[in-house]
Design a protein around this motif. Sequence first.
Motif, PDB file in Angstrom:
ATOM      1  N   LEU A 504       4.129 -39.587 -25.255  1.00 37.16           N
ATOM      2  CA  LEU A 504       3.757 -39.697 -26.669  1.00 37.16           C
ATOM      3  C   LEU A 504       2.739 -40.818 -26.760  1.00 37.16           C
ATOM      4  N   PHE A 505       1.505 -40.477 -27.147  1.00 38.72           N
ATOM      5  CA  PHE A 505       0.400 -41.436 -27.142  1.00 38.72           C
ATOM      6  C   PHE A 505       0.022 -41.765 -28.580  1.00 38.72           C
ATOM      7  N   PHE A 506       0.433 -42.953 -29.025  1.00 36.80           N
ATOM      8  CA  PHE A 506       0.236 -43.353 -30.423  1.00 36.80           C
ATOM      9  C   PHE A 506      -1.110 -44.030 -30.611  1.00 36.80           C
ATOM     10  N   GLU A 507      -1.837 -43.572 -31.645  1.00 34.83           N
ATOM     11  CA  GLU A 507      -3.160 -44.100 -31.973  1.00 34.83           C
ATOM     12  C   GLU A 507      -3.155 -44.478 -33.456  1.00 34.83           C
ATOM     13  N   HIS A 508      -3.278 -45.762 -33.730  1.00 38.31           N
ATOM     14  CA  HIS A 508      -3.164 -46.204 -35.119  1.00 38.31           C
ATOM     15  C   HIS A 508      -4.436 -45.857 -35.895  1.00 38.31           C
ATOM     16  N   LYS A 509      -4.264 -45.124 -36.970  1.00 34.73           N
ATOM     17  CA  LYS A 509      -5.415 -44.633 -37.747  1.00 34.73           C
ATOM     18  C   LYS A 509      -6.242 -45.770 -38.341  1.00 34.73           C
ATOM     19  N   ALA A 510      -5.585 -46.851 -38.747  1.00 25.27           N
ATOM     20  CA  ALA A 510      -6.316 -47.965 -39.358  1.00 25.27           C
ATOM     21  C   ALA A 510      -7.194 -48.684 -38.342  1.00 25.27           C
ATOM     22  N   LEU A 511      -6.909 -48.491 -37.056  1.00 27.88           N
ATOM     23  CA  LEU A 511      -7.718 -49.129 -36.011  1.00 27.88           C
ATOM     24  C   LEU A 511      -8.898 -48.260 -35.578  1.00 27.88           C
ATOM     25  N   TYR A 512      -8.832 -46.959 -35.870  1.00 30.06           N
ATOM     26  CA  TYR A 512      -9.820 -46.007 -35.368  1.00 30.06           C
ATOM     27  C   TYR A 512     -11.262 -46.486 -35.567  1.00 30.06           C
ATOM     28  N   ARG A 513     -11.577 -46.902 -36.796  1.00 32.30           N
ATOM     29  CA  ARG A 513     -12.965 -47.244 -37.111  1.00 32.30           C
ATOM     30  C   ARG A 513     -13.151 -48.698 -37.534  1.00 32.30           C
ATOM     31  N   SER A 514     -12.097 -49.494 -37.391  1.00 35.01           N
ATOM     32  CA  SER A 514     -12.201 -50.904 -37.790  1.00 35.01           C
ATOM     33  C   SER A 514     -12.252 -51.839 -36.593  1.00 35.01           C
ATOM     34  N   VAL A 515     -11.819 -51.365 -35.421  1.00 37.65           N
ATOM     35  CA  VAL A 515     -11.749 -52.233 -34.240  1.00 37.65           C
ATOM     36  C   VAL A 515     -12.796 -51.792 -33.220  1.00 37.65           C
ATOM     37  N   TYR A 516     -13.678 -52.709 -32.837  1.00 39.94           N
ATOM     38  CA  TYR A 516     -14.700 -52.485 -31.811  1.00 39.94           C
ATOM     39  C   TYR A 516     -14.370 -53.341 -30.591  1.00 39.94           C
ATOM     40  N   GLN A 517     -14.848 -52.914 -29.440  1.00 42.01           N
ATOM     41  CA  GLN A 517     -14.646 -53.706 -28.229  1.00 42.01           C
ATOM     42  C   GLN A 517     -15.642 -53.245 -27.162  1.00 42.01           C
ATOM     43  N   GLN A 518     -15.952 -54.125 -26.237  1.00 36.63           N
ATOM     44  CA  GLN A 518     -16.739 -53.733 -25.071  1.00 36.63           C
ATOM     45  C   GLN A 518     -15.826 -52.924 -24.149  1.00 36.63           C
ATOM     46  N   VAL A 519     -16.146 -51.661 -24.020  1.00 32.25           N
ATOM     47  CA  VAL A 519     -15.299 -50.745 -23.261  1.00 32.25           C
ATOM     48  C   VAL A 519     -16.051 -50.273 -22.013  1.00 32.25           C
ATOM     49  N   PRO A 520     -15.413 -50.344 -20.839  1.00 28.27           N
ATOM     50  CA  PRO A 520     -16.076 -49.873 -19.616  1.00 28.27           C
ATOM     51  C   PRO A 520     -16.477 -48.410 -19.726  1.00 28.27           C
ATOM     52  N   GLU A 521     -17.650 -48.103 -19.207  1.00 32.64           N
ATOM     53  CA  GLU A 521     -18.100 -46.721 -19.195  1.00 32.64           C
ATOM     54  C   GLU A 521     -17.408 -45.956 -18.062  1.00 32.64           C
ATOM     55  N   GLY A 522     -17.385 -44.643 -18.194  1.00 31.48           N
ATOM     56  CA  GLY A 522     -16.833 -43.813 -17.129  1.00 31.48           C
ATOM     57  C   GLY A 522     -15.315 -43.820 -17.075  1.00 31.48           C
ATOM     58  N   TYR A 523     -14.788 -43.408 -15.939  1.00 36.27           N
ATOM     59  CA  TYR A 523     -13.352 -43.197 -15.756  1.00 36.27           C
ATOM     60  C   TYR A 523     -12.681 -44.434 -15.164  1.00 36.27           C
ATOM     61  N   TYR A 524     -11.575 -44.831 -15.740  1.00 33.96           N
ATOM     62  CA  TYR A 524     -10.727 -45.871 -15.162  1.00 33.96           C
ATOM     63  C   TYR A 524      -9.315 -45.685 -15.704  1.00 33.96           C
ATOM     64  N   THR A 525      -8.348 -46.334 -15.091  1.00 31.88           N
ATOM     65  CA  THR A 525      -6.958 -46.217 -15.526  1.00 31.88           C
ATOM     66  C   THR A 525      -6.365 -47.602 -15.746  1.00 31.88           C
ATOM     67  N   LEU A 526      -5.330 -47.641 -16.551  1.00 34.61           N
ATOM     68  CA  LEU A 526      -4.512 -48.839 -16.734  1.00 34.61           C
ATOM     69  C   LEU A 526      -3.062 -48.470 -16.514  1.00 34.61           C
ATOM     70  N   PRO A 527      -2.288 -49.366 -15.929  1.00 31.80           N
ATOM     71  CA  PRO A 527      -0.903 -49.024 -15.586  1.00 31.80           C
ATOM     72  C   PRO A 527       0.027 -48.997 -16.784  1.00 31.80           C
ATOM     73  N   PHE A 528       0.986 -48.110 -16.746  1.00 31.83           N
ATOM     74  CA  PHE A 528       2.094 -48.132 -17.711  1.00 31.83           C
ATOM     75  C   PHE A 528       3.038 -49.279 -17.344  1.00 31.83           C
ATOM     76  N   GLY A 529       3.723 -49.788 -18.358  1.00 29.74           N
ATOM     77  CA  GLY A 529       4.759 -50.793 -18.110  1.00 29.74           C
ATOM     78  C   GLY A 529       4.216 -52.179 -17.819  1.00 29.74           C
ATOM     79  N   LYS A 530       2.965 -52.429 -18.208  1.00 31.21           N
ATOM     80  CA  LYS A 530       2.377 -53.747 -17.979  1.00 31.21           C
ATOM     81  C   LYS A 530       1.771 -54.254 -19.279  1.00 31.21           C
ATOM     82  N   ALA A 531       2.417 -55.255 -19.888  1.00 31.77           N
ATOM     83  CA  ALA A 531       1.942 -55.827 -21.144  1.00 31.77           C
ATOM     84  C   ALA A 531       0.723 -56.720 -20.892  1.00 31.77           C
ATOM     85  N   ALA A 532       0.018 -57.047 -21.969  1.00 34.31           N
ATOM     86  CA  ALA A 532      -1.146 -57.936 -21.887  1.00 34.31           C
ATOM     87  C   ALA A 532      -0.834 -59.244 -22.608  1.00 34.31           C
TER      88      ALA A 532
END
Length: 658
Positions: A504-532
Motif C-alpha cells: 500500500l503506497f500512500f501519497e499525500h495529496k497536499a504534498l503533490y504540488r506544494s513540495v519540491y526537491q532535487q530528485v535524482p534522474e533515472g532509476y534508483y531504489t530506496l530500502p524499506f524499513g529504513k527511516a530518515a
Amino acid sequence: MEFSKEGISNQMLGLLYERMLKPRMVEERMLVLLRQGKVSKWFSGIGQEAISVGVASALTNEEYILPMHRNLGVFTTRDIPLFRLFAQWQGKASGFTKGRDRSFHFGTQEYKIIGMISHLGPQMGVANGIALGYLLKGEKKVTAVFTGDGGTSEGDFHEALNVASVWNLPVIFCIENNGYGLSTPVNEQYACKRLSDKGIGYGIESYTIKGNNILEIYRRMKDLVKSVRNNPRPILLEFETFRMRGHEEASGTKYVPEDLLESWAEKDPIENYERFLIAEGLLTKVTVQKIRTGIEKEISQHLNLAFEEGSIEVNTEKELADVYHPFQQEEMEPATKTENIRFVDAVSAGLKELMKRHDNLVIMGQDIAEYGGVFKVTEDFVTEFGKERVRNTPICESGIIEAAMGLSINGMKAVVEMQFADFVSSGFNPVVNYLAKSHYRWGEPADVVIRMPCGGDVGAGPFHSQTNEAWFTKTAGLKVVYPAFPADAKGLLSTAINDPNPVLFFEHKALYRSVYQQVPEGYYTLPFGKAALLKEGAEVTIVSYGAGVHWALKTLEENPGIDADLIDLRTLMPLDMESIYSSVEKTGKLIILQEDTIFGGIASDISAMVSENRFEFLDAPIKRVASLQTPIPFAKSLEDNYLPKNRFLEELLKLAAY
C-alpha cells in the motif's frame, strides 16, 4: 436422462466415468472419517460431480481453474496425489497450506488450481486477472471459475462480469445452481427466471445446462473452450444441479422437502451414466467393480500415508517468515544528476521508470489512461506504453484489486491506482483477505502495488481526505509505505514495484504540488524499513511521516530553541524501530505526530513498543499528537481544528519542559 456419445471417443467415455466415480468414493470415505473425528469439516459435492469433471476435462492442464469447496472433481481430474489432499484436510505438512488453512482453501501453481476463500466472490475477479494475463502474453488459453447460486448475489460477481465483458476476457464463469445458498432457497435469492439471464445485462453470452449430464457438459465445454481460445470473450454458464447433502455436514438437510431430494436422487450423475455405459456395452458390472476396487485401493494407500505423517511441528520463526515472499531488495544508488521537481512529478517519473524496466507491469485505475488520472500522475503514459498496459477501469475497486491478484498469479505485476485512498473501502476484502494472506496460506505472492492518494488539509471533506494507513499496518502480509518527500517517493516506489509482496503506497495529496526537491534522474531504489533522520538534537525525539513531517519541520524552523531529533519513518510496515530506540536512548523523550485520528493509529504501537523495550531510558511520558476522533470535516476552520498541526507545538513544548 438422455445421453449422446456423438463426437466423444470410447476412451474418453470411460475416462469421464472414472473421473466422476473417484471424487464420489473419496467423499464417501471422508464422510466416514468426519464421523470418526479424523476430518474437521466437509462440504459435500455428492450429486454435482459431473460439473467439476466435465469442466476440468475440457480444459488443458496448463489452463487455470478456480474451484469452490464442492469441486473435488476438479482436483482429482487434475491428478493431484490423494495423500496430499488427505494431508491438507487433516492439517498436515504434506498438504498445500502447511496446516494454516483447511478444506479447499488453497491453490497450487503446479496443477494450475487457484482455490477459493470463504468470502467466495473474489475468485471471480481473480479469474479475470489471470485471463487478462493470457491476452497480454498472447496465449490462447481459457480460465474457468466456479461460483454457486448464492455467490451470484455478491457484488464481486457483478463487478467480475462487467470487467470481463468490457475487456473481452477469456473467462468461463460456471454457476452451480444447486437449489440453496446454505439453507436459503433460490426463490429468495433472485427473481430472474434463470441465473444465466444475469449475463444479458452485461452483454455476455450465456447458457443454462443440465448439470447432471456429464456428456452434455463435456461436449458443450469443449466447444465453448475451443471457441473462446480463438475468439476471446467471457461466457456465463448456469449448471442446473442439486446438493444432496447439507451446506456442510453439520447443517443437515431438514429444510429441504423430501420429495425434492427423492426426485434429484433419481438424476444422480454417476448412476445414470453408469447404466448408459453398460447399455452401450462400454462397461460391464465386472469392469465397474474392478474400477471401484482400484480406486478404493488408491484411497486406502494414500490415507495411510497421510495418517502416518505426524502433526505439524510448531516453528515460530518459520511462521513469521512465511508471511511475506522472500525479497532481496535491489540497491541501486541514485544518479548524481538531479532535477527540481514536485512530489507528483517524482511519483510519475518513478512509475514510468518501472514501466520501462518491467514489460510485464500493468497499471489499472479509474481515468488513468488518456485523462492521466485525476492527479495527472499517468499523463501521457498511454502514448508511451499503450492502453493494454495503462488500463482505464470501471468503477469497481474490489474487482480491479482482484484482477491485479490474478495478473500476479499469471506471472505479471500490477499497480492499481485508487482515485482516492478513501475508496479502497470498496475493495477492502480482497486487500486484507486475499492479497495479504495468500503467501502465508499457500505460498503464492501478490505482486501488487496499490497507490493511495490520501490526506487532508485540502478542504475535501470526509470521503476524500482520510489517511487510512492504520487499516493496513494492522494486517499481516501487507507492506505500507508513506513517503514525505519527492526523492523518497520515487525511490520507494521503485522498491515497492520490484517487491513481489502487496504494498500500500500512500501519497499525500497536499504534498503533490506544494513540495519540491532535487530528485535524482533515472532509476534508483530506496530500502524499506529504513527511516530518515532529518534533524539531530539531544532533548527530544520527534517521529512522524507523510505531511506530519513537514508540519514538524516548520515547527522546528519557527522554534530554533527546540533541540530535537526528527525521524521520518518513510515506511510503516516494515517499521524502523531501531532508529526510534536509538534516538530515545539519547534524548529520553518521545513525541509522535500523525495525521490519522489518535485512537488505533501507528503512534499507539510505537508508543507501546518504546514503553515495553526502552522504558528505562524515558524521562517523561510518551506523547501522541494526532487528529480528533471524528470524521474529517469540510469547512477550513473545522478542518484546521481537526488536524493536529496547530496543536503540535503546544504539546512539544510541554514535553520538552517536563
